[in-house]
Design a protein around this motif. Structure first.
Motif, mmCIF file in Angstrom:
data_model
loop_
_atom_site.group_PDB
_atom_site.id
_atom_site.type_symbol
_atom_site.label_atom_id
_atom_site.label_comp_id
_atom_site.label_asym_id
_atom_site.label_seq_id
_atom_site.Cartn_x
_atom_site.Cartn_y
_atom_site.Cartn_z
ATOM 1 N N ALA A 204 14.290 -2.111 10.008
ATOM 2 C CA ALA A 204 12.700 -1.650 10.155
ATOM 3 C C ALA A 204 11.818 -2.243 9.353
ATOM 4 O O ALA A 204 10.615 -2.599 9.825
ATOM 5 N N GLU A 205 12.082 -3.007 8.150
ATOM 6 C CA GLU A 205 11.281 -3.736 7.387
ATOM 7 C C GLU A 205 10.851 -4.980 8.158
ATOM 8 O O GLU A 205 9.816 -5.601 7.954
ATOM 9 N N ALA A 206 11.988 -5.444 8.572
ATOM 10 C CA ALA A 206 11.765 -6.742 9.358
ATOM 11 C C ALA A 206 10.765 -6.712 10.577
ATOM 12 O O ALA A 206 9.695 -7.353 10.859
ATOM 13 N N ALA A 207 10.957 -5.508 11.215
ATOM 14 C CA ALA A 207 9.944 -4.990 12.356
ATOM 15 C C ALA A 207 8.538 -4.949 11.924
ATOM 16 O O ALA A 207 7.502 -5.367 12.167
ATOM 17 N N ALA A 208 8.353 -4.024 10.614
ATOM 18 C CA ALA A 208 7.276 -4.023 10.236
ATOM 19 C C ALA A 208 6.506 -4.847 9.861
ATOM 20 O O ALA A 208 5.355 -5.175 9.859
ATOM 21 N N THR A 209 7.241 -6.155 8.998
ATOM 22 C CA THR A 209 6.710 -7.094 8.635
ATOM 23 C C THR A 209 5.853 -7.987 9.674
ATOM 24 O O THR A 209 4.795 -8.574 9.727
ATOM 25 N N ALA A 210 6.792 -8.020 10.973
ATOM 26 C CA ALA A 210 6.078 -8.915 12.290
ATOM 27 C C ALA A 210 4.989 -8.076 12.638
ATOM 28 O O ALA A 210 4.277 -8.501 12.977
ATOM 29 N N GLN A 341 -1.244 11.095 6.290
ATOM 30 C CA GLN A 341 -0.039 11.430 7.129
ATOM 31 C C GLN A 341 -0.342 10.947 8.479
ATOM 32 O O GLN A 341 0.289 10.191 9.343
ATOM 33 N N GLU A 342 -1.720 11.059 8.975
ATOM 34 C CA GLU A 342 -1.923 10.722 10.320
ATOM 35 C C GLU A 342 -2.367 9.130 10.373
ATOM 36 O O GLU A 342 -2.084 8.623 11.300
ATOM 37 N N LEU A 343 -3.099 8.553 9.250
ATOM 38 C CA LEU A 343 -3.159 7.259 9.501
ATOM 39 C C LEU A 343 -2.358 5.994 8.980
ATOM 40 O O LEU A 343 -2.540 4.934 9.299
ATOM 41 N N LEU A 344 -1.431 6.533 8.156
ATOM 42 C CA LEU A 344 -0.170 5.734 7.662
ATOM 43 C C LEU A 344 1.012 5.736 8.138
ATOM 44 O O LEU A 344 1.298 6.860 8.685
ATOM 45 N N PRO A 345 1.821 4.838 8.849
ATOM 46 C CA PRO A 345 3.131 4.928 9.230
ATOM 47 C C PRO A 345 4.071 5.591 8.277
ATOM 48 O O PRO A 345 4.098 5.616 7.007
ATOM 49 N N GLN A 346 5.278 6.184 8.674
ATOM 50 C CA GLN A 346 6.340 6.984 7.837
ATOM 51 C C GLN A 346 6.908 6.096 6.852
ATOM 52 O O GLN A 346 7.160 6.335 5.748
ATOM 53 N N ARG A 347 6.944 4.575 7.228
ATOM 54 C CA ARG A 347 7.652 3.591 6.380
ATOM 55 C C ARG A 347 6.559 3.118 5.201
ATOM 56 O O ARG A 347 7.271 2.782 4.179
ATOM 57 N N GLN A 348 5.570 3.770 5.163
ATOM 58 C CA GLN A 348 4.676 3.716 3.858
ATOM 59 C C GLN A 348 4.132 4.882 3.261
ATOM 60 O O GLN A 348 3.193 4.836 2.465
ATOM 61 N N LEU A 349 4.632 5.989 3.729
ATOM 62 C CA LEU A 349 4.008 7.350 3.332
ATOM 63 C C LEU A 349 4.116 7.498 2.040
ATOM 64 O O LEU A 349 2.996 8.085 1.341
ATOM 65 N N ASN A 350 5.358 7.180 1.275
ATOM 66 C CA ASN A 350 5.405 7.538 0.039
ATOM 67 C C ASN A 350 4.712 6.649 -1.012
ATOM 68 O O ASN A 350 4.073 7.207 -1.875
ATOM 69 N N SER A 412 -17.130 -1.703 12.982
ATOM 70 C CA SER A 412 -16.730 -2.441 13.910
ATOM 71 C C SER A 412 -15.282 -3.226 13.650
ATOM 72 O O SER A 412 -15.127 -2.937 12.394
ATOM 73 N N GLY A 413 -14.775 -3.310 14.554
ATOM 74 C CA GLY A 413 -13.362 -3.965 14.476
ATOM 75 C C GLY A 413 -12.248 -2.910 14.601
ATOM 76 O O GLY A 413 -12.570 -1.921 15.564
ATOM 77 N N ARG A 414 -11.211 -2.840 14.171
ATOM 78 C CA ARG A 414 -10.028 -2.192 14.275
ATOM 79 C C ARG A 414 -10.241 -0.736 13.754
ATOM 80 O O ARG A 414 -10.796 -0.426 13.039
ATOM 81 N N THR A 415 -9.771 0.174 14.577
ATOM 82 C CA THR A 415 -9.960 1.824 14.220
ATOM 83 C C THR A 415 -8.912 2.018 13.203
ATOM 84 O O THR A 415 -7.924 1.453 13.365
ATOM 85 N N PRO A 416 -9.155 3.004 12.238
ATOM 86 C CA PRO A 416 -8.258 3.169 11.314
ATOM 87 C C PRO A 416 -6.857 3.860 11.714
ATOM 88 O O PRO A 416 -6.036 3.718 10.993
ATOM 89 N N SER A 417 -6.730 4.334 13.012
ATOM 90 C CA SER A 417 -5.562 4.778 13.482
ATOM 91 C C SER A 417 -4.476 3.840 14.000
ATOM 92 O O SER A 417 -3.423 4.156 14.106
ATOM 93 N N GLU A 418 -4.961 2.634 14.279
ATOM 94 C CA GLU A 418 -4.315 1.501 14.961
ATOM 95 C C GLU A 418 -2.978 1.170 14.073
ATOM 96 O O GLU A 418 -1.944 0.998 14.631
ATOM 97 N N PRO A 419 -3.114 1.103 12.702
ATOM 98 C CA PRO A 419 -1.790 0.549 12.336
ATOM 99 C C PRO A 419 -0.699 1.623 12.147
ATOM 100 O O PRO A 419 0.449 1.180 12.266
ATOM 101 N N THR A 420 -0.977 2.857 12.251
ATOM 102 C CA THR A 420 -0.160 3.830 12.330
ATOM 103 C C THR A 420 0.406 3.761 13.676
ATOM 104 O O THR A 420 1.532 3.964 14.050
ATOM 105 N N VAL A 421 -0.298 3.667 14.761
ATOM 106 C CA VAL A 421 0.095 3.671 16.120
ATOM 107 C C VAL A 421 1.005 2.409 16.506
ATOM 108 O O VAL A 421 2.130 2.773 17.122
ATOM 109 N N SER A 422 0.559 1.270 15.988
ATOM 110 C CA SER A 422 1.337 0.300 16.269
ATOM 111 C C SER A 422 2.871 0.122 15.788
ATOM 112 O O SER A 422 3.795 -0.572 16.122
ATOM 113 N N ALA A 423 2.705 0.804 14.363
ATOM 114 C CA ALA A 423 3.892 0.930 13.469
ATOM 115 C C ALA A 423 4.948 1.803 13.852
ATOM 116 O O ALA A 423 6.150 1.788 13.706
#
Length: 425
Positions: A204-210, A341-350, A412-423
Motif C-alpha cells: 500500500a505504501e509503495a502504491a501511495a508513493t507512486a 475524512q473527505e479530503l484525505l485518504p485512509q492511509r493518512q487519516l491518523n 486555480s490548479g488541482r481541487t482539494p478532493s483529488e488526492p483522496t480520489v486518486s489514492a
C-alpha cells in the motif's frame, strides 16, 4: 434524540472501543485544570502554571503527528502501548519536582518530555471512518457522537480534577489522570477487531508513493484545505486554553475556586448538547459551507462570556454565558473532522487528524499562556478578550481559505478532493 445513535453500536466491537476511548480521554480533560491548580497551589503563580502547560502542549503538538504517522504505518495497538507506558515516566517526574521544590525549569523539562501522546480521539474516529466507509450519513453521526463524548469528558474531567485537587491533595488530580489515561488507552489498544487493517502495508505504501509522485502530495499538510483547517483549529484551541484558565482565575478572584470546574463543565455541556443535536440533523450543502457557519456562530457566541466578565457578572450569569458559548464549538469541530475524512485518504487519516489536533494543542498552549499573564496583570474578566478575539481570528482564517474548503470558486490548479480520489479509488 439519542435513538439514531443506537444503530452505530449494532456493529461488533464498537461499544468496547468507544467506552475504552472515553475512559482514556477523560484523563486528558482532567490534566489541564489539575496541572494549573497543582502549580498555582504549590508555587503560587498562575503565570508559571500557564507557561508550563503551554510547554507541554507544544511538545505534544510536535510529537502527536509523528505518533500518528507511526500509527498509520504500524497500526494503533503497536504504537499506543509503548507510548502510554513511556508517558508515565515524565508524569511521575513532574509530580516529584513539584513536591520536592525543584527549580522551575525542571517542571518545563518534565512536562515537555511527555510528548509521545497518542491521539485517542483521532484513532476512534479513524475506526469509525473504516467501519462506516460506505455510509456517509453514519460517518456524520459517528463524528457527532465522538465530539459529544469529547465534551462529556470535559464536563466530568475538570470537575473531578478540581474536586481531587482541592479536597484530597493538589497532586491527586494529576495522579488520577495518569492512572485513568493509561488504563483506558491500554484497553483501547486491546480492541483489535475494530482496528483499521494494516495488512499489505508495504504494498500500500509503495502504491501511495507512486501516486503521490504523480497525482498528489506526500504529506497531508500539502493539501491546502488541511492547512486552512489546522490554522482555524489553532485559533479555536486558543479559545479553549484562554477560556479555561480565565474562568479558573475569575472564580478564584471571587473566592470560589472549586466552582471553576463546574463552570468549565458548563462550556462542555453546551457543546455536548449541540453536538448530539447536530448529529441528528441530515447534512445539507457542502461541508465547507457548514464549517464556515459553525465558525461564525462560535465567534458570535463567545461575545457573551466577554460581556459577562467585563461587566463583573456573578458566577451564575457567567455560567449561563459559558453554556451558550459552548454550543458554538461542536458543529465547528464535527464538520472540520468530517472535512478531513473527505479530503484525505485512509492511509493518512491518523496523521492528518493528529496534525489538526496538534493545531488545537498549540492554540491551547498559546491561549493558556496569554490568559495566565493577563490574569496576573489585569482584572480577571479582561481575560475573556482572548477567546473572543481568537474566535474572530478563526473566522477570518476560514473565510480567507474558503475556496480550498469548497466554498465559492475553486482555486486555480488541482481541487482539494483529488488526492483522496486518486489514492483511494
Amino acid at each position: 434524540m439519542l435513538a439514531p445513535y443506537r444503530r452505530l453500536f449494532t456493529r461488533p466491537g464498537t461499544v468496547a472501543f468507544t467506552l475504552a476511548g472515553l475512559l482514556a480521554r477523560l484523563s486528558m480533560s482532567m490534566t489541564g485544570v489539575s496541572l494549573v491548580v497543582l502549580i498555582a497551589e504549590r508555587r503560587g503563580s498562575y503565570a508559571l502554571a500557564g507557561t508550563v502547560a503551554a510547554a507541554g502542549l507544544v511538545a505534544v503538538a510536535i510529537g502527536m503527528p509523528l505518533i500518528g504517522r507511526l500509527v498509520d504505518r504500524f497500526g494503533q495497538a503497536r504504537v499506543t502501548v509503548p507510548a502510554v507506558l513511556y508517558n508515565l515516566v515524565p508524569l511521575c517526574g513532574l509530580l516529584l519536582c513539584v513536591r520536592l521544590g525543584a527549580p522551575d525549569w525542571t517542571l518545563y523539562l518534565c512536562w515537555a518530555a511527555g510528548s509521545a501522546v497518542p491521539n485517542l480521539g483521532g484513532m476512534a474516529r479513524a475506526r469509525w471512518a473504516h467501519l462506516l466507509r460506505d455510509a456517509p450519513d453514519d460517518r456524520h453521526l459517528a463524528n457527532s457522537l465522538e465530539q459529544a463524548l469529547d465534551e462529556l469528558c470535559f464536563m466530568a474531567g475538570p470537575v473531578l480534577g478540581m474536586v481531587l485537587c482541592t479536597t484530597v491533595a493538589p497532586e491527586a488530580g494529576m495522579l488520577a489522570a495518569g492512572g485513568v489515561g493509561a488504563g483506558g488507552a491500554l484497553l483501547f489498544a486491546a480492541q483489535r477487531r475494530t482496528e483499521p487493517p494494516t495488512a499489505d502495508r508495504a504494498a500500500a505504501e509503495a502504491a501511495a508513493t507512486a501516486t503521490a509522485t504523480t497525482d498528489g502530495p506526500r504529506s497531508p499538510l500539502r493539501v491546502p484545505a488541511l492547512r486552512v483547517l489546522t490554522l482555524t483549529f489553532l485559533s479555536t484551541g486558543m479559545v479553549f486554553g484562554a477560556l479555561d484558565l480565565t474562568t479558573v482565575a475569575y472564580a478564584d478572584a471571587l473566592g470560589n475556586r472549586p466552582v471553576a470546574g463546574g463552570l468549565l463543565a458548563l462550556v462542555a455541556a453546551g457543546s455536548c448538547v449541540a453536538g448530539l443535536v447536530f448529529g441528528t440533523l441530515r447534512p445539507t450543502g457542502p461541508a465547507g459551507a457548514r464549517f464556515l457557519r459553525g465558525v461564525a456562530a462560535m465567534a458570535g457566541l463567545l461575545l457573551l462570556p466577554l460581556a459577562a466578565g467585563l461587566g463583573g457578572a456573578g458566577l451564575v450569569l457567567l455560567g449561563v454565558a459559558l453554556f451558550a458559548a459552548g454550543t458554538g464549538t461542536a458543529p465547528t469541530m464535527v464538520t472540520g473532522m468530517t472535512l478531513i475524512q473527505e479530503l484525505l485518504p485512509q492511509r493518512q487519516l491518523n496523521e492528518a487528524m493528529a496534525i489538526a489536533v496538534s493545531g488545537i494543542m498549540i492554540g491551547i498552549s498559546t491561549g493558556s499562556a496569554l490568559a495566565g499573564a493577563l490574569a496576573e496583570h489585569a482584572g480577571p474578566g479582561a481575560g475573556y478578550w482572548i477567546p473572543a478575539g481568537a474566535a474572530a481570528l478563526a473566522l477570518l482564517i476560514a473565510l480567507a481559505g474558503r475556496r480550498h474548503l469548497g466554498v465559492g470558486p475553486r482555486p486555480s490548479g488541482r481541487t482539494p478532493s483529488e488526492p483522496t480520489v486518486s489514492a483511494t479509488r
